[in-house]
Design a protein around this motif. Sequence first.
Motif, PDB file in Angstrom:
ATOM      1  N   GLU A 152      19.084  15.974  17.017  1.00 44.07           N
ATOM      2  CA  GLU A 152      18.527  16.739  15.895  1.00 44.07           C
ATOM      3  C   GLU A 152      19.309  16.493  14.607  1.00 44.07           C
ATOM      4  OE1 GLU A 152      21.643  19.323  17.884  1.00 44.07           O
ATOM      5  OE2 GLU A 152      20.012  18.001  18.539  1.00 44.07           O
ATOM      6  N   LYS A 153      20.543  15.994  14.730  1.00 49.63           N
ATOM      7  CA  LYS A 153      21.364  15.745  13.550  1.00 49.63           C
ATOM      8  C   LYS A 153      20.914  14.508  12.767  1.00 49.63           C
ATOM      9  CE  LYS A 153      25.547  18.003  15.259  1.00 49.63           C
ATOM     10  NZ  LYS A 153      27.008  17.887  15.468  1.00 49.63           N
ATOM     11  N   VAL A 154      20.078  13.659  13.379  1.00 48.91           N
ATOM     12  CA  VAL A 154      19.630  12.449  12.684  1.00 48.91           C
ATOM     13  C   VAL A 154      18.104  12.389  12.575  1.00 48.91           C
ATOM     14  CG1 VAL A 154      21.664  11.054  13.200  1.00 48.91           C
ATOM     15  CG2 VAL A 154      19.802  11.160  14.859  1.00 48.91           C
ATOM     16  N   THR A 155      17.459  13.536  12.630  1.00 49.59           N
ATOM     17  CA  THR A 155      15.993  13.547  12.518  1.00 49.59           C
ATOM     18  C   THR A 155      15.523  13.020  11.174  1.00 49.59           C
ATOM     19  OG1 THR A 155      16.122  15.879  11.872  1.00 49.59           O
ATOM     20  CG2 THR A 155      15.631  15.400  14.186  1.00 49.59           C
ATOM     21  N   SER A 156      16.350  13.165  10.146  1.00 51.36           N
ATOM     22  CA  SER A 156      15.983  12.669   8.821  1.00 51.36           C
ATOM     23  C   SER A 156      16.443  11.237   8.593  1.00 51.36           C
ATOM     24  CB  SER A 156      16.578  13.574   7.731  1.00 51.36           C
ATOM     25  OG  SER A 156      17.994  13.558   7.788  1.00 51.36           O
ATOM     26  N   MET A 157      17.012  10.610   9.621  1.00 55.78           N
ATOM     27  CA  MET A 157      17.507   9.234   9.521  1.00 55.78           C
ATOM     28  C   MET A 157      16.830   8.400  10.607  1.00 55.78           C
ATOM     29  SD  MET A 157      21.573   9.971   9.089  1.00 55.78           S
ATOM     30  CE  MET A 157      22.059  11.657   8.730  1.00 55.78           C
ATOM     31  N   PRO A 158      15.607   7.990  10.399  1.00 58.11           N
ATOM     32  CA  PRO A 158      14.852   7.300  11.455  1.00 58.11           C
ATOM     33  C   PRO A 158      15.465   5.993  11.920  1.00 58.11           C
ATOM     34  CG  PRO A 158      13.703   7.167   9.346  1.00 58.11           C
ATOM     35  CD  PRO A 158      14.804   8.164   9.169  1.00 58.11           C
ATOM     36  N   ILE A 159      16.073   5.247  11.020  1.00 59.38           N
ATOM     37  CA  ILE A 159      16.675   3.967  11.410  1.00 59.38           C
ATOM     38  C   ILE A 159      17.901   4.202  12.289  1.00 59.38           C
ATOM     39  CG2 ILE A 159      17.758   1.837  10.569  1.00 59.38           C
ATOM     40  CD1 ILE A 159      16.066   2.133   8.041  1.00 59.38           C
ATOM     41  N   VAL A 160      18.715   5.173  11.895  1.00 62.03           N
ATOM     42  CA  VAL A 160      19.886   5.519  12.698  1.00 62.03           C
ATOM     43  C   VAL A 160      19.460   5.982  14.091  1.00 62.03           C
ATOM     44  CG1 VAL A 160      21.849   7.090  12.925  1.00 62.03           C
ATOM     45  CG2 VAL A 160      21.305   6.098  10.697  1.00 62.03           C
ATOM     46  N   LYS A 161      18.427   6.807  14.124  1.00 60.70           N
ATOM     47  CA  LYS A 161      17.944   7.350  15.401  1.00 60.70           C
ATOM     48  C   LYS A 161      17.507   6.231  16.348  1.00 60.70           C
ATOM     49  CE  LYS A 161      14.841  10.884  17.255  1.00 60.70           C
ATOM     50  NZ  LYS A 161      13.829  11.920  16.925  1.00 60.70           N
TER      51      LYS A 161
END
Length: 219
Positions: free
Chosen positions: A111-120
């Motif tokens: 949930e900490k990277v939901t705004s970072m799709p590439i990182v996810k």
Amino acid sequence: MKELTRGVLRFETEIYPKRKEFFDKLIARQFPRALFITCSDSRVVPNDMTDSDAGDLFTIRNAGNIIPPYGELMGGVSATIEYAVMALGVKNIIVCGHTHCGAMDAVLHPEKVTSMPIVKVWLNHAESARRVTAGYKDLTEEQKARTMVEENVLAQLEHLRTHPSVAAALSTGDMNLFGWVFEIENGHVLSYDADQGAFVPLSEEHIPNATPRRRRRIL
């Protein structure tokens, strides 16, 4: 940027001139002692950690010290591994994770990277480590974070072995693999010992090796 600029100017005017003869030897060719694959975390400094110099380490850095399995993502990581082994003749590869790793925390808490799709998407390459970690019951959050770091190093070593250049070198006994964990809180480095199945301290008398047993040749 002022501090970084001052550092560059000091290097140009003070450090480089004093060591010009050393750098001149590196112009023609590099002979790195190892391929060092580690996290992009700014607190991890490979040359400081190994007390090594320019030309000693051929380095790959990315979020989570990830190594995509061969064929899944033919990008910079795969190309650098292939070049290190086949062009530079590197015989040692170190995969180094570290404690307090933000990337591993994000794997445990997506949930900490939901705004970072590439990182996810990138961190999906640590999914096997997450599942192994989840299998350990009754861990505290601190223990879970530490286990995730260690299991990710082991998972990435498995991915590394899928690369043809590495697999070929391993089959002839010409490659050594190492799995390290750098403990930011105390400066210690632990290395995975394949014989013991555990991360243990380094020493000059015993350098723990993560290289799998060499397969017997069929004649």
